[in-house]
Structure formats: C-alpha cells, structure tokens
Design an enzyme around this catalytic site. Structure first.
Site, PDB file in Angstrom:
ATOM      1  N   PRO A   1      34.668  43.059  54.992  1.00  0.00           N
ATOM      2  CA  PRO A   1      33.898  42.924  53.753  1.00  0.00           C
ATOM      3  C   PRO A   1      34.626  43.567  52.582  1.00  0.00           C
ATOM      4  O   PRO A   1      35.320  44.575  52.746  1.00  0.00           O
ATOM      5  CB  PRO A   1      32.602  43.685  54.070  1.00  0.00           C
ATOM      6  CG  PRO A   1      33.001  44.691  55.105  1.00  0.00           C
ATOM      7  CD  PRO A   1      34.085  44.047  55.919  1.00  0.00           C
TER       8      PRO A   1
ATOM      9  N   THR B   1      33.796  45.965  46.870  1.00  0.00           N
ATOM     10  CA  THR B   1      33.201  45.943  45.527  1.00  0.00           C
ATOM     11  C   THR B   1      32.334  44.722  45.226  1.00  0.00           C
ATOM     12  O   THR B   1      31.545  44.752  44.295  1.00  0.00           O
ATOM     13  CB  THR B   1      34.309  45.999  44.460  1.00  0.00           C
ATOM     14  OG1 THR B   1      35.228  44.917  44.684  1.00  0.00           O
ATOM     15  CG2 THR B   1      35.060  47.325  44.532  1.00  0.00           C
TER      16      THR B   1
ATOM     17  N   ALA C   1      50.903  45.933  52.275  1.00  0.00           N
ATOM     18  CA  ALA C   1      51.690  44.713  52.112  1.00  0.00           C
ATOM     19  C   ALA C   1      51.850  44.346  50.641  1.00  0.00           C
ATOM     20  O   ALA C   1      52.833  43.700  50.254  1.00  0.00           O
ATOM     21  CB  ALA C   1      51.039  43.570  52.891  1.00  0.00           C
TER      22      ALA C   1
ATOM     23  N   ASP D   1      52.664  51.129  39.960  1.00  0.00           N
ATOM     24  CA  ASP D   1      52.585  51.824  41.251  1.00  0.00           C
ATOM     25  C   ASP D   1      52.765  50.858  42.423  1.00  0.00           C
ATOM     26  O   ASP D   1      52.676  51.265  43.581  1.00  0.00           O
ATOM     27  CB  ASP D   1      51.282  52.633  41.393  1.00  0.00           C
ATOM     28  CG  ASP D   1      50.021  51.790  41.315  1.00  0.00           C
ATOM     29  OD1 ASP D   1      50.114  50.551  41.235  1.00  0.00           O
ATOM     30  OD2 ASP D   1      48.917  52.388  41.342  1.00  0.00           O
TER      31      ASP D   1
ATOM     32  N   SER E   1      45.326  48.815  36.583  1.00  0.00           N
ATOM     33  CA  SER E   1      46.390  48.444  37.518  1.00  0.00           C
ATOM     34  C   SER E   1      46.808  46.983  37.390  1.00  0.00           C
ATOM     35  O   SER E   1      47.265  46.555  36.346  1.00  0.00           O
ATOM     36  CB  SER E   1      45.939  48.781  38.945  1.00  0.00           C
ATOM     37  OG  SER E   1      46.978  48.625  39.863  1.00  0.00           O
TER      38      SER E   1
END
Length: 509
Positions: free
Chosen positions: A463, A466, A335, A244, A26
């Site tokens: 949090p 990852t 957003a 995307d 991405s």
C-alpha cells in the site's frame, strides 16, 4: 512551515543540538513543496518526531498552543534550553516565501537560526553534522563541503593513476532544472579541469524543475531526459530536484537506452569496497541493504558473485539507513538512486591504522589509503547525488571501465510497476520487508499462482504511504512476461480490495 519551524526548535531543545530544516519537494513537480527535518548527526527525523510533526500539521489554529504543550510534555522538552536551527531551500519559486514562514516559527520559540539560502538537501544534512561534531566531520560551510569532496576525489585519482584502459571522463549531466545543477558548477571551480569533463544540461535557465527531466523521470519513463543532446555511447547522469538521487544512463550504437540505477550503483560500490578490504587485509563486516524493489539480478549478483551479504528492508531510506548501521561498512541504495555508504567508528579507526601499519606491505597500505579517501568522499548523512557521482567515477577510473563495461556486470530482469486505486489502502497489509501480503485473504496465494506461470518471475504488492493506491511490482525473464504479470497481479488486487475506477487491463500490443 511555521509549525515545522516551531517543531524544529523543540527538537533542537530536546536534543541539546543543532537541527536542520530543508524546504523542498525533491523529485515532485515544481508547483509542489514540502519540508524535510534533519537530525543532529545529519540523519532524517526519528519516527517518534514524525508523529509529533503529524500532530502539529493536523492541529487547528485554535488548538496549536495546546498541541505544542502536548509535544513538549510527551517529548520531555526543557524549554529553557537554547535552540539552534539551520535552514535552506531549493529553487522552487514558492521556497522563498515559505522560508519566511519557517523562520517565523523558529523565532516564535526564541531560537537562533542560520539561513543558508539555496542548498541541495544533502548539503544541509552535511552542514548540520559538521557543526554538531565540532568540525570533526568537516567545515559547516558550502566551501568546506566542496573542498572536502574535491580533495578526496583528486587524491583518489592520483592514487589510481596507472594508465591505459577505456575510461572516459566525459559526462552529460541532467540537473533537473534544480539546485543540483548550480551546485555541480560551483563544485567544478574547486577541481583540476582535466579530471572531469562535465557538461551541465537542464541547469534551470530554461524549463521547469523536474518537468520531463530528472532522476525520477529517467527511472520511471526508461528514457533520457528532455533538454539533453542525443549522443551515442556518452555517459549521462541525472539528478533529482534537490540532488539526493542519481541515476546513470546511456544510448548505445543501436540506439538502445540503458539505465544504471541505484541497484547498479550499489553493486559497483560494494564490489569495489570488498576489493579494497581484500587487498588491504582489513577484516570488516561489509553488507548491502536493499528494498523489495531491487532488481532480482542485482541481489543474485551481489550474494552469489561478489559474496557480499544482502539485507532487505521496508521501502524508505530511513529503513535502509538504520539497517546499514548494523554493519562495519553498510552500502544502501534504493532502486531510484537514493543511497550512500555508512562506516562505523570501528571501521574508520581500523582503516586509518592500516594506512600507517608497518607490518603491512606497501600495496596493503596503499589500498587502505584509497579506502580512507573513499570514506572522505562519501556523504554519510544521506543520499548525495554529487558525492555518489564522484564515488562512481572514482571506481570507473580505477578499473578503467566504460559505462558499457560497468553495465555488463549483470543484466537486469525486465520489470514493470503499476498502481491500483482502491477505496482503502489499509485493506492491504504486508510482512517480510513488504515481499509477502498478509491481507486481504487469498491475495498472496493468487500472486503465487500467477508467478508460477513465468520464468525468473517475482511480484509483490504494497500500500502507498500517502494515498489510497496499492503499488504493484513485477519482474520476469522477458519484457512481455513482466508486463503481463504486473497487469494480472494488479487485476487480482482490484478484485480483492474494492478497486476504484476501471479494472487494470494490459494495453493491446
């Protein structure tokens, strides 16, 4: 990738349908890569199977066979059922070899596969849904994808052709040096050239994928991508690496940068759909879904000015998508520019009926017809930068708006995002769609006390999913106040969670 090929084949067998696997990272740097699995209706992988993916990824080579058997047993997969997997990849150099490993995993399960080569992520999601709906959603080919969008867009352009206004069809498009740039240029071959005047920058011929360009760069850095000519008052669009996500931006005559992100896009689309529903007389339940990162001004504008219900969910497109399904028409955007519109079966049927309903006036039938083509222009499977661009341009054309007029619909509150390194991210826990902190004790009270010192202020912490960091968001009436609040909250997070490294301190002005 090999293991995800096996998992995709298992999911296909379990659902008795075709699934997809997209090789992409991405908006991440070019040297990164990853994988996205696609459900039979083009949606993202269900949570239970995310868990199985984690099992597979963390299994040792020696234990892989037993892990596959464990997944097969728990998910009740009938291995005798045939499997079919669609795969595609982005333009990263590593994607070619990784695709081969993916194929090896699929074929190890004696499953069929179709390799679509280079596609945007939303294109693959679209192909999977088309195939599983027996072409009811569209043709499961790249040309079919372009033709469906082009027909819907050109039909809307003609229906809304009332003349006048300041709309400009000139667009500078930042393709993030990724697959989206290629696909936009291919799409334009299916369009009447006079309708859209798109100049593609960062098309991959020079520069690295997502390096100082792309939607994420523009959103975070709050400035135009490199590799784009500087033109005053020209409408600019930026995709991310797998197309995307989308954001709009422009520079005004005073050289001031303006960003129109996912919040601006969502409010524009929700407002337009509401107008069409009112004009056509259709009574459908319309709602907008946001996360805590949505600008407070956008939420206020939608709920108070547009009078459209707003729901807030945890961060992550899967949460927004699921919530949007609860409405007849659900608009959702993060957003960062990832989002789309979902239409229930009931909504689509009522819209089609209204187009031909003799009891309605010609104007009501026309508004219903506009809405019908608007549905066809929407990629309902997942956020799609190209589809979203066409939705926005349809609305701006219909309203005869400039990008500046659109931006003036409401003014974003200044905001700041920070992250704090911590020893253990699980020390922070949240509730109320991540807007309230429940652990560690005292942190939410401290945040509330800080917020009270500023005008129109809001702040929350969450949090990371990852890495061991806690993300801080703050907004307030002025840039200075938003920055100061963010650093003050970050300091409290550091103090109460065993922060790692230096305590966050606002840079001297």
């Amino acid at each position: 990738m090999y293991r995800m090929g096996i998992l995709a084949a298992l999911r296909s067998k379990q659902t008795k349908a075709t699934v997809g696997v997209m090789i992409t990272a991405s908006h991440n740097p070019e040297e990164d890569n990853g994988v996205k699995l696609v459900e039979p209706m083009g949606e993202m992988l269900v949570p239970d199977w995310e868990r199985y993916a984690t099992w597979m990824a963390n299994s040792s080579d020696e234990d892989l066979d037993s892990t596959v058997k464990k997944v097969t047993k728990e998910a009740e997969v009938d291995l005798s059922v045939p499997a079919n997997v669609f795969i595609a990849r982005d333009t990263r150099p590593s994607s070619v070899s990784l695709a081969q490993s993916l194929k090896d995993g699929v074929t190890a399960m004696e499953s069929q596969l179709t390799d679509y080569g280079l596609l945007s992520t939303p294109q693959l999601h679209y192909m999977v849904r088309c195939y599983n709906t027996k072409q009811a959603y569209g043709q499961h080919t790249e040309q079919g994808y372009y033709k469906k969008l082009a027909h819907a867009f050109q039909s809307l352009h003609k229906l809304n052709d009332v003349g006048g206004g300041d709309y400009s069809n000139q667009i500078l498009l930042d393709g993030a040096n990724g697959v989206g740039a290629l696909k936009v240029m291919q799409f334009l071959n299916h369009m009447e050239s006079s309708i859209l005047n798109i100049t593609v920058c960062n098309d991959g011929s020079n520069g690295k994928l997502n390096e100082m360009c792309g939607a994420d760069y523009v959103k975070v850095q709050q400035k135009p991508s490199s590799g784009m000519p500087s033109q005053v008052a020209v409408k600019c669009v930026s995709f991310d690496g797998d197309a995307d996500r989308i954001v709009y931006f422009y520079t005004d005559t005073n050289q001031c940068f303006h960003l129109l992100d996912g919040d601006k896009i969502a409010t524009l689309i929700a407002g337009y759909i509401q107008e069409l529903l009112t004009q056509s007389g259709l009574e459908l339940n319309l709602g907008l879904v946001q996360t805590a990162y949505a600008n407070g001004s956008s939420t206020k504008y939608v709920s108070e000015t547009l009078k459209v219900p707003v729901a807030c969910v945890n961060t992550g497109v899967k949460h927004l998508h699921h919530k949007a399904q609860e409405f007849d028409i659900g608009v959702y955007f993060e957003a960062n520019g990832h989002g789309t519109v979902l239409y229930s079966k009931n909504a689509e049927e009522k819209i089609l009926q209204a187009c031909e309903d003799p009891s309605l006036s010609k104007d009501q039938q026309k508004s219903a017809t506009v809405l019908k083509h608007f549905v066809d222009l929407t990629n309902q499977t997942v956020g799609d930068a190209l589809s979203d661009l066409l939705l926005v341009e349809t609305i701006l054309w219909a309203k005869r708006w400039t990008v500046d007029t659109w931006n003036a619909s409401y003014t974003d509150l200044p905001n700041r995002q920070l992250k704090v390194k911590v020893a253990d991210r699980t020390a922070v826990q949240t509730t109320d769609a991540e807007r309230q902190c429940t652990r560690p004790a005292g942190l939410q009270d401290a945040i509330n006390t800080l917020i009270a010192n500023y005008q129109s202020a809001r702040s929350f912490v969450r949090p990371s999913g990852t890495e061991d960091v806690v993300r801080v968001y703050a907004e307030a009436a002025t840039r200075e106040q938003a920055d100061k609040l963010a650093y003050e909250v970050a300091g409290k997070v550091y103090d109460l969670t065993n922060g790692v490294g230096d305590r966050p301190v606002a840079p001297s002005s």
